[in-house]
Design a protein around this motif. Structure first.
Motif, PDB file in Angstrom:
ATOM      1  N   UNK A  70       0.872  -1.190   0.000  1.00 50.99           N
ATOM      2  CA  UNK A  70       0.000   0.000   0.000  1.00 50.99           C
ATOM      3  C   UNK A  70       0.897   1.224   0.000  1.00 50.99           C
ATOM      4  N   UNK A  71       1.270   1.669  -1.201  1.00 49.22           N
ATOM      5  CA  UNK A  71       2.266   2.737  -1.308  1.00 49.22           C
ATOM      6  C   UNK A  71       1.769   4.058  -0.746  1.00 49.22           C
ATOM      7  N   UNK A  72       0.456   4.235  -0.688  1.00 47.50           N
ATOM      8  CA  UNK A  72      -0.064   5.505  -0.192  1.00 47.50           C
ATOM      9  C   UNK A  72       0.099   5.598   1.321  1.00 47.50           C
ATOM     10  N   UNK A  73       0.292   4.476   1.961  1.00 42.45           N
ATOM     11  CA  UNK A  73       0.506   4.438   3.400  1.00 42.45           C
ATOM     12  C   UNK A  73       1.937   4.904   3.678  1.00 42.45           C
ATOM     13  N   UNK A  74       2.092   6.006   4.393  1.00 44.08           N
ATOM     14  CA  UNK A  74       3.471   6.509   4.570  1.00 44.08           C
ATOM     15  C   UNK A  74       4.396   5.524   5.275  1.00 44.08           C
ATOM     16  N   UNK A  75       3.829   4.704   6.154  1.00 43.23           N
ATOM     17  CA  UNK A  75       4.678   3.717   6.829  1.00 43.23           C
ATOM     18  C   UNK A  75       5.185   2.677   5.830  1.00 43.23           C
ATOM     19  N   UNK A  76       4.282   2.179   5.004  1.00 47.43           N
ATOM     20  CA  UNK A  76       4.687   1.183   4.004  1.00 47.43           C
ATOM     21  C   UNK A  76       5.688   1.786   3.023  1.00 47.43           C
TER      22      UNK A  76
ATOM     23  N   UNK B 177      13.812  -2.457   6.971  1.00 53.80           N
ATOM     24  CA  UNK B 177      12.514  -2.330   6.305  1.00 53.80           C
ATOM     25  C   UNK B 177      11.410  -3.000   7.133  1.00 53.80           C
ATOM     26  N   UNK B 178      11.666  -4.217   7.575  1.00 53.52           N
ATOM     27  CA  UNK B 178      10.654  -4.943   8.355  1.00 53.52           C
ATOM     28  C   UNK B 178      10.383  -4.208   9.670  1.00 53.52           C
ATOM     29  N   UNK B 179      11.454  -3.796  10.321  1.00 51.36           N
ATOM     30  CA  UNK B 179      11.294  -3.042  11.577  1.00 51.36           C
ATOM     31  C   UNK B 179      10.524  -1.740  11.357  1.00 51.36           C
ATOM     32  N   UNK B 180      10.822  -1.046  10.267  1.00 54.19           N
ATOM     33  CA  UNK B 180      10.115   0.202   9.975  1.00 54.19           C
ATOM     34  C   UNK B 180       8.624  -0.068   9.843  1.00 54.19           C
ATOM     35  N   UNK B 181       8.289  -1.119   9.098  1.00 54.32           N
ATOM     36  CA  UNK B 181       6.889  -1.476   8.892  1.00 54.32           C
ATOM     37  C   UNK B 181       6.201  -1.768  10.226  1.00 54.32           C
ATOM     38  N   UNK B 182       6.847  -2.566  11.045  1.00 54.31           N
ATOM     39  CA  UNK B 182       6.211  -3.007  12.299  1.00 54.31           C
ATOM     40  C   UNK B 182       6.130  -1.848  13.297  1.00 54.31           C
ATOM     41  N   UNK B 183       7.223  -1.139  13.445  1.00 58.98           N
ATOM     42  CA  UNK B 183       7.232  -0.024  14.406  1.00 58.98           C
ATOM     43  C   UNK B 183       6.260   1.064  13.958  1.00 58.98           C
ATOM     44  N   UNK B 184       6.196   1.268  12.651  1.00 64.68           N
ATOM     45  CA  UNK B 184       5.266   2.276  12.130  1.00 64.68           C
ATOM     46  C   UNK B 184       3.819   1.924  12.439  1.00 64.68           C
ATOM     47  N   UNK B 185       3.457   0.680  12.237  1.00 64.72           N
ATOM     48  CA  UNK B 185       2.079   0.256  12.575  1.00 64.72           C
ATOM     49  C   UNK B 185       1.825   0.446  14.065  1.00 64.72           C
ATOM     50  N   UNK B 186       2.744  -0.017  14.877  1.00 68.06           N
ATOM     51  CA  UNK B 186       2.554   0.045  16.332  1.00 68.06           C
ATOM     52  C   UNK B 186       2.457   1.495  16.815  1.00 68.06           C
TER      53      UNK B 186
END
Lengths: 457, 457
Positions: free
Chosen positions: B21-27, B438-447
């Motif tokens: 989901x490129x529009x999601x800034x975290x993704x 990248x994985x950490x960014x995704x997870x930390x961003x969601x949290x």
């Protein structure tokens, strides 16, 4: 197996693998060695486990010779002897430290180079100056290194034929001498090696006549990379190092060459000389360099004579003190120069598979060259066109201008291990070791049964 | 990029790679980190080059904290602090030698274990007695090791999830204590590791209450193999060793936890805590363990906030003195136990790729668990069913019984390097490091953008 059964097996084998002449005892012995040799592993496991490091000229090397003499006798060699010679002996001492003092204080892993002088136990402190290679160091103005530690960062990449050693080696061989002649108080180099473990590659360096030896050491590649990053980050801020290396010279001590023979049917014919060296650097156990080589040549001598007594004597030379100046090879040549050998071969490039056969009689004795090339092809060994020049341990073959064969081993990972603490038994692949023995058996067997001169005059 | 362009790009991206989901800034930030992150490498290159080894409780660890504080400030973190605590400090000393005296005299490469006592500078000489594992040692009669050096030969094989550490680790963790309780004068172990380089794996050992600590060290695997061959060959002849290890206890010294924050839009919400440890063993430069982990968590915090300020604060904890007893993790929990965190995550298993996601709220908050699992799937991370328990540096998460996530790194080669001199920057693969970020960014961003409790009560 009866002779009839052998012939039947040979006929069957001929159908399956037409190159293999199973009825030929030498070829049979080589084939058997490929899967069954135990001599080579027994030698290298034994000498690395029961003796370990064998620094040239020391008591440890003497224990290595005693061990090898006993091994040769136990395995049926005759005329076994330890032929002594005198040598000028260098030992590494106990303290090997390099410590960055500023701007990024941390210890680096270093080992002294052979012939390094001592810093004394209190070490020396100086600025480190980087040179990309020996040419850059040569270009430095005389006196410009006064009070400095020279660092040579020349890298090495792996090559199958080991030719990168010629390209990268001068950093170690002559770098310290050049730096010392320009006033450097010490020289450190990026270890001449291709691995990234914190086990520096030592090896001999030399100082020109009239240049006082300085301390000289090799950093492991991870430490060299770290130092180079420091240069990048310091942006001109001097990098200061404390260097403590405490090697010593012992003066003249006794080393020796271990020899043994499989006596041929006609001992009046010049023998086949197969050589290796028994000494090792202090930091490893001398498995790849060169316990394996001694195991290979001794095993080949045994196998080549296993089917039938060979025509010529096969003489094994386990040279002493190769690493610190080819003392044993020179001493052997001096002592035996008047005893012609038929051909000389050496194994001193690890324990990985043989991939190329070369001789120095491709032109002079093409039939024999072709016969050998054909016989080893089934082991995946190609017919090389380079002229064999022999290795460090067969000075006598060069001095006598006799026949020489080089059985080139795969050197792709040789400089991962060369002269490091990591030169230990676990690095030897038993399958590749046996391929060496098989090829050597084939070649030595042909040579030892050759009635005519190998290199016609 | 305008918002319209971003949406257009997102639509295109959706066609090409429907999960993203490129529009999601975290993704978007996570995707960018995969190819462009520079924070993690910058951190681990910097701390290993400019500081190097960071033994817990020492001046070198202090320099590491100073360096990390400056790095966090330079990179825009706020509320950066070095929170001191007191600890009982052990240092390795200078002399680490093991020498077989008979029947096969040769030096072996050894390093002391954390908490090892000193042999004194003159060393001790004793017979070595072999035990195949801790169970065999436990079965030895009380007093049967009086005057002996116990050797534990338990081996380790590589596993992706690192689970062999639990199987092989006790040889190091408790072996010396058991041997000492039965009268052993010292204990040596086959290093708990999976490589064959002469760089022993150190690590902490512990002695039970009432058992006086003895000298304890780890042999490199090639040396352990050599010793075991000696036992085979000696056939009952005692193997005698001289062991010299000179570690020291410094008593109580000051260490500290380095913290820093990316402040969220609602600082009243419990923060996301991302942790690592800053100390390392003295013998390496703490690249894999755990400079990389600190680089990864700090980089993820930066990237997760790069598109938009997150809802929650992201707090980075670079713990001190993990290696010698989790001192920093305990001190952090004690100091901050009354400040609830939303969730705790730690990176402390090298720098190779993340292959599995686990949480402790798969049952309690399945929607969030599934959302995270779905979001990291595009990086090749599977959805694990194990219950996350967190690592050494997030005691506070366990003490608060809060949410925990484990992002499991590939451990196949972790124990080639763990606690060895070979733990240096060159071992880090930049591509895999960025996958971690990248994985950490995704997870930390969601949290950090989750409005509700991560682990509902």
């Amino acid at each position: 197996m009866t002779r009839t059964a052998m012939l039947a097996a040979a006929l069957l084998a001929t159908v399956a693998t037409p190159v293999v002449a199973q009825a030929d005892p030498v070829a049979s012995a080589a084939d058997a060695a490929l899967t069954q040799d135990r001599y080579a592993w027994d030698f290298v496991e034994g000498v690395t486990t029961e003796v370990g490091p064998r620094q040239a000229g020391t008591e440890a090397e003497q224990r290595g010779r005693d061990w090898a003499v006993a091994w040769l006798k136990r395995n049926g060699f005759v005329n076994v002897a330890d032929e002594p010679f005198e040598m000028d002996t260098w030992v590494p001492g106990d303290t090997h430290k390099a410590e960055i003092l500023s701007p990024y204080a941390q210890p680096l892993v270093i080992q002294p180079l052979g012939n390094s002088a001592s810093t004394g136990p209190d070490g020396i402190e100086a600025e480190v100056v980087e040179f990309e290679n020996v040419d850059a160091l040569r270009a430095a103005p005389d006196g410009s290194l006064e009070g400095k530690i020279a660092y040579i960062s020349h890298s090495m990449t792996p090559t199958q034929d080991g030719s990168q050693y010629g390209f990268a080696g001068p950093a170690r061989w002559v770098g310290a001498g050049i730096a010392a002649s320009k006033g450097a108080v010490a020289t450190i180099i990026k270890a001449v090696g291709t691995d990234y473990h914190r086990n520096p590659h030592t090896g001999g360096t030399s100082f020109p006549d009239g240049v006082e030896p300085t301390p000289a050491g090799a950093l492991s590649l991870p430490d060299a990379a770290n130092l180079e990053r420091m240069f990048d980050r310091a942006q001109g801020t001097p990098i200061r190092m404390k260097l403590t290396l405490t090697p010593r010279r012992l003066g003249m001590t006794t080393s020796g060459n271990v020899v043994g023979e499989i006596v041929g049917r006609d001992p009046s014919l010049p023998p086949v000389l197969v050589a290796c060296h028994l000494d090792s650097w202090w930091n490893g156990t001398g498995a790849f360099d060169d316990g394996a080589g001694c195991g290979i040549v001794a095993a080949a001598a045994k196998h080549a004579a296993s089917g039938a007594q060979p025509l010529r004597t096969i003489r094994v030379l386990m040279a002493g003190a190769e690493e610190t100046g080819l003392w044993g090879s020179k001493a052997y040549s001096a002592a035996h120069i008047d005893e012609p050998i038929a051909v000389g071969l050496e194994s001193d490039f690890g324990a990985d598979r043989i991939w190329r056969f070369e001789s120095n009689f491709r032109e002079a004795n093409p039939a024999l060259h072709a016969r050998i090339a054909s016989a080893v092809a089934r082991f995946g060994v190609s017919n090389g066109t380079a002229v064999a020049t022999g290795g460090a341990d067969i000075d006598i073959a060069r001095d006598q201008k006799t026949a020489i064969i080089d059985l080139q081993q795969d050197g792709t990972r040789y400089f991962d291990l060369h002269h490091t603490p990591d030169d230990t038994l676990d690095k030897i692949d038993p399958v590749q070791l046996r391929q060496n023995v098989a090829v050597w058996t084939q070649v030595v067997g042909i040579l030892a049964n050759e009635p005519g001169a190998i290199l016609p005059r």
